[in-house]
Design a protein around this motif. Structure first.
Motif, PDB file in Angstrom:
ATOM      1  N   PHE A  20       0.853  -1.186   0.000  1.00  0.00           N
ATOM      2  CA  PHE A  20       0.000   0.000   0.000  1.00  0.00           C
ATOM      3  C   PHE A  20       0.890   1.237   0.000  1.00  0.00           C
ATOM      4  N   PRO A  21       1.270   1.751  -1.183  1.00  0.00           N
ATOM      5  CA  PRO A  21       2.222   2.863  -1.283  1.00  0.00           C
ATOM      6  C   PRO A  21       1.787   4.090  -0.499  1.00  0.00           C
ATOM      7  N   ARG A  22       2.757   4.894  -0.122  1.00  0.00           N
ATOM      8  CA  ARG A  22       2.462   6.099   0.649  1.00  0.00           C
ATOM      9  C   ARG A  22       1.558   7.043  -0.140  1.00  0.00           C
ATOM     10  N   SER A  23       1.711   7.062  -1.462  1.00  0.00           N
ATOM     11  CA  SER A  23       0.844   7.914  -2.281  1.00  0.00           C
ATOM     12  C   SER A  23      -0.616   7.526  -2.108  1.00  0.00           C
ATOM     13  N   LEU A  24      -0.885   6.228  -2.008  1.00  0.00           N
ATOM     14  CA  LEU A  24      -2.247   5.752  -1.781  1.00  0.00           C
ATOM     15  C   LEU A  24      -2.708   6.110  -0.371  1.00  0.00           C
ATOM     16  N   GLN A  25      -1.841   5.931   0.600  1.00  0.00           N
ATOM     17  CA  GLN A  25      -2.200   6.269   1.980  1.00  0.00           C
ATOM     18  C   GLN A  25      -2.599   7.739   2.092  1.00  0.00           C
ATOM     19  N   ASN A  26      -1.869   8.600   1.383  1.00  0.00           N
ATOM     20  CA  ASN A  26      -2.173  10.033   1.431  1.00  0.00           C
ATOM     21  C   ASN A  26      -3.563  10.331   0.866  1.00  0.00           C
ATOM     22  N   ILE A  27      -3.939   9.613  -0.198  1.00  0.00           N
ATOM     23  CA  ILE A  27      -5.264   9.806  -0.788  1.00  0.00           C
ATOM     24  C   ILE A  27      -6.354   9.407   0.191  1.00  0.00           C
ATOM     25  N   LEU A  28      -6.091   8.379   0.997  1.00  0.00           N
ATOM     26  CA  LEU A  28      -7.101   7.852   1.898  1.00  0.00           C
ATOM     27  C   LEU A  28      -7.281   8.679   3.162  1.00  0.00           C
ATOM     28  N   LEU A  29      -6.290   9.478   3.498  1.00  0.00           N
ATOM     29  CA  LEU A  29      -6.364  10.242   4.747  1.00  0.00           C
ATOM     30  C   LEU A  29      -7.260  11.468   4.593  1.00  0.00           C
ATOM     31  N   PRO A  30      -8.063  11.789   5.598  1.00  0.00           N
ATOM     32  CA  PRO A  30      -8.918  12.980   5.545  1.00  0.00           C
ATOM     33  C   PRO A  30      -8.087  14.252   5.435  1.00  0.00           C
ATOM     34  N   GLU A  31      -8.736  15.331   5.022  1.00  0.00           N
ATOM     35  CA  GLU A  31      -8.036  16.597   4.826  1.00  0.00           C
ATOM     36  C   GLU A  31      -7.462  17.151   6.121  1.00  0.00           C
ATOM     37  N   TRP A  32      -8.071  16.792   7.256  1.00  0.00           N
ATOM     38  CA  TRP A  32      -7.584  17.353   8.520  1.00  0.00           C
ATOM     39  C   TRP A  32      -6.260  16.742   8.969  1.00  0.00           C
ATOM     40  N   VAL A  33      -5.811  15.690   8.280  1.00  0.00           N
ATOM     41  CA  VAL A  33      -4.528  15.074   8.642  1.00  0.00           C
ATOM     42  C   VAL A  33      -3.407  15.850   7.958  1.00  0.00           C
ATOM     43  N   SER A  39       2.370  15.069  13.723  1.00  0.00           N
ATOM     44  CA  SER A  39       3.401  15.213  14.770  1.00  0.00           C
ATOM     45  C   SER A  39       2.834  14.976  16.169  1.00  0.00           C
ATOM     46  N   ASP A  40       1.513  14.864  16.252  1.00  0.00           N
ATOM     47  CA  ASP A  40       0.856  14.631  17.536  1.00  0.00           C
ATOM     48  C   ASP A  40       0.688  13.130  17.748  1.00  0.00           C
ATOM     49  N   ALA A  41       1.437  12.563  18.659  1.00  0.00           N
ATOM     50  CA  ALA A  41       1.426  11.106  18.879  1.00  0.00           C
ATOM     51  C   ALA A  41       0.061  10.602  19.323  1.00  0.00           C
ATOM     52  N   THR A  42      -0.763  11.458  19.892  1.00  0.00           N
ATOM     53  CA  THR A  42      -2.049  11.004  20.421  1.00  0.00           C
ATOM     54  C   THR A  42      -3.056  10.662  19.325  1.00  0.00           C
ATOM     55  N   VAL A  43      -2.808  11.116  18.088  1.00  0.00           N
ATOM     56  CA  VAL A  43      -3.768  10.832  17.015  1.00  0.00           C
ATOM     57  C   VAL A  43      -3.338   9.657  16.155  1.00  0.00           C
ATOM     58  N   SER A  44      -2.208   9.033  16.481  1.00  0.00           N
ATOM     59  CA  SER A  44      -1.726   7.905  15.684  1.00  0.00           C
ATOM     60  C   SER A  44      -2.770   6.805  15.564  1.00  0.00           C
ATOM     61  N   SER A  45      -3.418   6.493  16.689  1.00  0.00           N
ATOM     62  CA  SER A  45      -4.390   5.404  16.670  1.00  0.00           C
ATOM     63  C   SER A  45      -5.580   5.746  15.781  1.00  0.00           C
ATOM     64  N   GLU A  46      -6.017   7.004  15.804  1.00  0.00           N
ATOM     65  CA  GLU A  46      -7.156   7.402  14.978  1.00  0.00           C
ATOM     66  C   GLU A  46      -6.810   7.326  13.497  1.00  0.00           C
ATOM     67  N   ILE A  47      -5.606   7.782  13.142  1.00  0.00           N
ATOM     68  CA  ILE A  47      -5.183   7.740  11.746  1.00  0.00           C
ATOM     69  C   ILE A  47      -5.033   6.295  11.270  1.00  0.00           C
ATOM     70  N   ALA A  48      -4.444   5.458  12.108  1.00  0.00           N
ATOM     71  CA  ALA A  48      -4.279   4.050  11.749  1.00  0.00           C
ATOM     72  C   ALA A  48      -5.630   3.367  11.580  1.00  0.00           C
ATOM     73  N   THR A  49      -6.590   3.726  12.413  1.00  0.00           N
ATOM     74  CA  THR A  49      -7.928   3.141  12.319  1.00  0.00           C
ATOM     75  C   THR A  49      -8.597   3.522  11.006  1.00  0.00           C
ATOM     76  N   ILE A  50      -8.425   4.762  10.587  1.00  0.00           N
ATOM     77  CA  ILE A  50      -8.986   5.215   9.308  1.00  0.00           C
ATOM     78  C   ILE A  50      -8.381   4.426   8.150  1.00  0.00           C
ATOM     79  N   LEU A  51      -7.055   4.298   8.146  1.00  0.00           N
ATOM     80  CA  LEU A  51      -6.388   3.564   7.072  1.00  0.00           C
ATOM     81  C   LEU A  51      -6.812   2.097   7.066  1.00  0.00           C
TER      82      LEU A  51
END
Length: 352
Positions: A20-33, A39-51
């Protein structure tokens, strides 16, 4: 002393290593990311859950000290018509297509109903319910949506992500057709759509199954394919689009692309056959792809690309308000259909 890797960076790398290339991951992430958010470690779990949700993966293994990628137990996937020595890695595209299909199916306005059981009967149903000069992309799309069968165009998914030409995802309550061939031509997408409909009508893909047509191109030929399902789907599609079995087209005399387009238009209008399909059929039979493609482009004229027609039908066929905002954003990105959403926003498209 080196700085320890952030958890989110390790997750990104694990996904990349799994195809799953990084280019694809970027497309999948919401605009607020944004970079600041990352850089905020507390949102890692939320971002990983979205992906994980978008890619059909288990979320918990991504949170391990050494993140790993585990697929959810999905469905039986049948890969069809792969080209020897050119087989594609379709893992990423298939994962996205499944997520898209599930989202769109959940918001479809119309309950699923079976298509007519033969190519001839379905042709009469389409032309009777959605009249036109011929059976073409637009009225065949409308027929699918009127039967509660969503049709979605999967756009480019980032550098390094290859796509199939078409597929059917049979969700819990309905089949969903995915078109993703890289071509703006209505005639190309028309044939692939007819081919995927054939798989549904002929029972080649059942509830809980996925059928992926890797490549439906000039290399495709009914007579050359040893897969009986693929040959049957091609034959059904040809009869559906032409009103007769094994339809082929030739020219008695040499012709340039303009003459080919004119001849195809006159014949198509007289027999309710899409002229674009006629010229591509001619190209497939003769090998004269340059003339065939040029004629198809001329016939399409200034009409929008096929993806726009498919996208507009999709947004008209679902209830956007039934989907979360982040899912709407996801669909817009992977189908590249923001303009089409704007056209139908706030309107209700009623199907017979």
């Amino acid at each position: 002393m080196s700085v320890p890797d952030r958890q989110i960076d390790m997750i990104f790398r694990s996904l990349e290593s799994a195809g799953f290339p990084r280019s694809l991951q970027n497309i999948l992430l919401p605009e607020w990311v944004t970079p600041e958010v990352l850089s905020d470690a507390t949102v890692s779990s939320e971002i990983a859950t979205i992906l994980a949700k978008r890619l059909g993966l288990r979320a918990s293994p991504l949170f391990a000290v050494n993140p790993r990628v585990e697929s959810l137990e999905r469905r039986d996937i049948k890969y069809k018509r792969s080209i020897p020595k050119k087989s594609k890695n379709l893992t990423a595209a298939t994962s996205i297509a499944i997520s898209v299909a599930e989202s769109v199916a959940s918001a479809c306005r119309v309950e699923f109903s079976l298509f007519a059981g033969s190519a001839d009967a379905l042709r009469q149903d389409v032309l009777g319910s959605f009249p036109g000069k011929w059976l073409g992309l637009r009225n065949l799309l409308m027929s699918c949506w009127s039967h509660g069968v969503p049709v979605v165009y999967l756009a480019e998914l980032g550098q390094g992500v290859v796509k199939m030409d078409g597929m059917v995802v049979h969700t819990g309550d309905r089949p969903v057709i995915i078109l993703s061939k890289v071509s703006p031509l209505w005639a190309w997408q028309l044939f692939i759509l007819a081919h995927e409909i054939a798989h549904i009508v002929l029972g080649h893909v059942l509830p809980g199954e996925i059928l992926v047509d890797e490549e439906l191109s000039e290399d495709s030929s009914i007579s050359k394919d040893n897969d009986l399902d693929e040959r049957a789907a091609d034959m059904f599609a040809i009869e559906l689009l032409n009103g007769r079995q094994k339809a082929t087209y030739t020219l008695a005399n040499q012709a340039n692309f303009r003459e080919l387009a004119d001849t195809a238009y006159d014949f198509g209008k007289a027999n309710q056959i899409d002229p674009g399909h006629i010229v591509l059929n001619f190209a497939n039979q003769s090998g004269k792809w340059g003339i065939g493609i040029a004629a198809a482009k001329l016939l399409q004229g200034d009409n929008p690309p096929a993806s726009a027609v498919i996208g507009e039908a999709m947004w008209g066929g679902i209830e956007p308000e039934a989907l979360p905002t982040d899912t709407i954003e996801f669909l817009v990105r992977v189908t590249d259909s923001g303009n089409e959403l704007d056209k139908v926003a706030g309107s209700y498209v009623a199907f017979r």
